[in-house]
Design a protein around this motif. Structure first.
Motif, mmCIF file in Angstrom:
data_model
loop_
_atom_site.group_PDB
_atom_site.id
_atom_site.type_symbol
_atom_site.label_atom_id
_atom_site.label_comp_id
_atom_site.label_asym_id
_atom_site.label_seq_id
_atom_site.Cartn_x
_atom_site.Cartn_y
_atom_site.Cartn_z
ATOM 1 N N GLY A 1 20.770 52.776 23.418
ATOM 2 C CA GLY A 1 21.772 51.736 23.357
ATOM 3 C C GLY A 1 21.364 50.577 22.471
ATOM 4 N N GLY A 2 22.194 49.557 22.436
ATOM 5 C CA GLY A 2 21.918 48.387 21.626
ATOM 6 C C GLY A 2 23.121 47.474 21.589
ATOM 7 N N SER A 3 22.966 46.326 20.967
ATOM 8 C CA SER A 3 24.042 45.360 20.795
ATOM 9 C C SER A 3 24.078 44.933 19.343
ATOM 10 C CB SER A 3 23.829 44.135 21.683
ATOM 11 O OG SER A 3 23.753 44.487 23.048
ATOM 12 N N LEU B 1 20.254 40.790 20.851
ATOM 13 C CA LEU B 1 21.116 41.634 20.034
ATOM 14 C C LEU B 1 20.360 42.768 19.367
ATOM 15 C CD1 LEU B 1 23.490 39.135 18.183
ATOM 16 C CD2 LEU B 1 24.158 40.900 19.803
ATOM 17 N N PHE B 2 19.210 42.440 18.798
ATOM 18 C CA PHE B 2 18.553 43.404 17.917
ATOM 19 C C PHE B 2 17.141 43.794 18.346
ATOM 20 C CE2 PHE B 2 21.393 40.793 15.172
ATOM 21 C CZ PHE B 2 22.305 41.783 14.866
ATOM 22 N N ASP B 3 16.726 43.393 19.537
ATOM 23 C CA ASP B 3 15.364 43.691 19.995
ATOM 24 C C ASP B 3 14.316 43.119 19.037
ATOM 25 O OD1 ASP B 3 16.217 45.079 22.264
ATOM 26 O OD2 ASP B 3 16.434 46.940 21.137
ATOM 27 N N HIS C 1 15.339 46.514 9.161
ATOM 28 C CA HIS C 1 15.436 47.829 9.792
ATOM 29 C C HIS C 1 16.216 47.745 11.105
ATOM 30 C CE1 HIS C 1 14.311 51.834 11.158
ATOM 31 N NE2 HIS C 1 13.897 51.290 12.287
ATOM 32 N N LYS C 2 15.930 46.728 11.908
ATOM 33 C CA LYS C 2 16.560 46.625 13.223
ATOM 34 C C LYS C 2 18.025 46.222 13.148
ATOM 35 C CE LYS C 2 12.258 45.530 15.687
ATOM 36 N NZ LYS C 2 11.539 44.514 16.497
ATOM 37 N N THR C 3 18.392 45.496 12.113
ATOM 38 C CA THR C 3 19.773 45.022 12.000
ATOM 39 C C THR C 3 20.629 45.889 11.086
ATOM 40 O OG1 THR C 3 19.175 43.521 10.188
ATOM 41 C CG2 THR C 3 19.105 42.627 12.428
ATOM 42 N N GLY C 4 20.019 46.868 10.447
ATOM 43 C CA GLY C 4 20.771 47.717 9.544
ATOM 44 C C GLY C 4 21.138 47.047 8.242
ATOM 45 N N THR C 5 20.419 45.987 7.871
ATOM 46 C CA THR C 5 20.671 45.293 6.612
ATOM 47 C C THR C 5 19.560 45.606 5.621
ATOM 48 O OG1 THR C 5 19.575 43.300 7.473
ATOM 49 C CG2 THR C 5 21.966 43.430 7.715
#
Length: 360
Positions: free
Chosen positions: A239-241, A294-296, A337-341
């Motif tokens: 999961g994630g936010s 939100l992003f760990d 990496h964690k935010t997909g940016t």
């Protein structure tokens, strides 16, 4: 009650209590003197959900990690085999093929699964389920005379899948109703992000920001959609936010995606994800605590991002945090990496979207 009757009863009990499946699979494997057993659902291309007994787990981890599903010739044969029965290796391949196929030589034999039996079951959910039972090479092929004992269990496995799917659907409907009474927009999704059901609050809140397509839900915000897909594609369902940007006619949202409890063993449940939409806290700036949630992000990563949001560059963030520019860049690489940016500009554009648009 005979041992066969006891096993049938265990299959139906496992349909209602999915945590019992590993023990039931142990007993099914013993019917044909095997030690490893696995059930998994698939869309034909990849494993969606699975449950196995303890002896099977190491081999299954290799199967998933090395992506053997994509190179599994057995699966194609089992799925397309016209007869509703368990089939063994000799039904699927010639002796020469068994000796030369990489799937046998490089995966099954080294992992103690050289000989096996399997069947495909439809009807429990949108995906098909495959039951696979195995023994080591030195034990020799499964005796054909024993295969009928497994096939006699197959109708009960099929009915158990229908029972489990119906029970799961009822539980998820109650969950959505409860969340709606609390004012929380919520929806249940399939393993691939396909919309299963949603409460009225979710439909109102989502508006035009989400599109219900046959494959999966799609976010109009491309960054949110990319983060959604990366969460679905993660090796484990954790999961994630992630944020959905504000627009001129809609405020920002925070999307929370959580695996439904028991997803690993509730094999035949169609819904595997719970999605909840919440607005950011009104008037509050993007904080390090929000970023961590939100992003760990680690505390150090969150502090760097907050400084960047406040207008500091890499050098300014390094000075404010008492670190070096190289350390800040290292943190940023992890944040991307964690935010997909992929860049500071992309990251800041994503996070600025959490803020409501300025009022005219």
């Amino acid at each position: 009650m005979t041992p066969a009757d006891e096993l049938i009863a265990a299959i139906y009990e496992s349909a209602a209590l999915p945590e019992l499946w590993p023990t039931t699979l142990d007993r099914m494997a013993a019917v044909v003197e095997c030690d490893k057993a696995l059930m998994f659902t698939t869309d034909g291309a990849r494993v969606q959900r699975w449950v196995c007994n303890d002896a099977m787990r190491p081999g299954l981890e290799v199967f998933l990690r090395e992506r053997w599903m994509e190179r599994n010739p057995q699966g194609t044969h089992v799925i397309t085999y016209p007869e509703p029965a368990f089939k063994c290796d000799d039904d699927l391949f010639s002796p020469e093929e068994i000796e030369t196929l990489p799937y046998y030589r490089e995966f099954l034999r080294p992992n103690g699964m050289a000989w096996g039996a399997g069947t495909m079951i439809e009807g429990g959910s949108a995906d098909m389920a495959i039951v696979s039972i195995h023994r080591p090479y030195e034990r020799g092929p499964i005796e054909r005379a024993r295969m009928a004992e497994l096939t006699r269990l197959r109708p009960h496995l099929a009915r158990a899948s229908l029972i489990s799917a119906r029970l799961s659907s009822e539980r998820h409907a109650v969950t959505l109703s409860t969340l709606e009474s609390l004012g929380l927009p919520a929806a249940t999704l399939g393993a691939n992000g396909r919309l299963i059901d949603a409460n009225a609050v979710f439909e109102a809140q989502a508006g035009a920001r989400l599109v219900d397509l046959p494959g999966r839900l799609r976010f109009q915000d491309r960054d949110a959609d990319r983060l959604f897909q990366s969460t679905l594609d993660a090796p484990q369902m954790r999961g994630g936010s992630f944020p959905h940007r504000a627009s001129t006619d809609a405020p920002p949202l925070i999307v929370h995606l959580s695996p439904i409890a028991g997803h690993g063993r509730d094999l035949f449940a169609a819904a595997q994800w719970l999605m909840i939409l919440t607005p950011p806290a009104a008037g509050k700036p993007v904080s390090s605590r929000m970023l961590s949630g939100l992003f760990d992000l680690t505390p150090a990563e969150s502090r760097v991002v907050v400084h960047l949001l406040q207008g500091a560059g890499v050098g300014g963030a390094a000075e404010s945090t008492g670190t070096s520019p190289d350390t800040v860049r290292h943190h940023l690489k992890s944040v991307f990496h964690k935010t997909g940016t992929h860049s500071q500009g992309e990251l800041l554009a994503l996070l600025h979207g959490l803020r409501p648009p300025a009022q005219e």
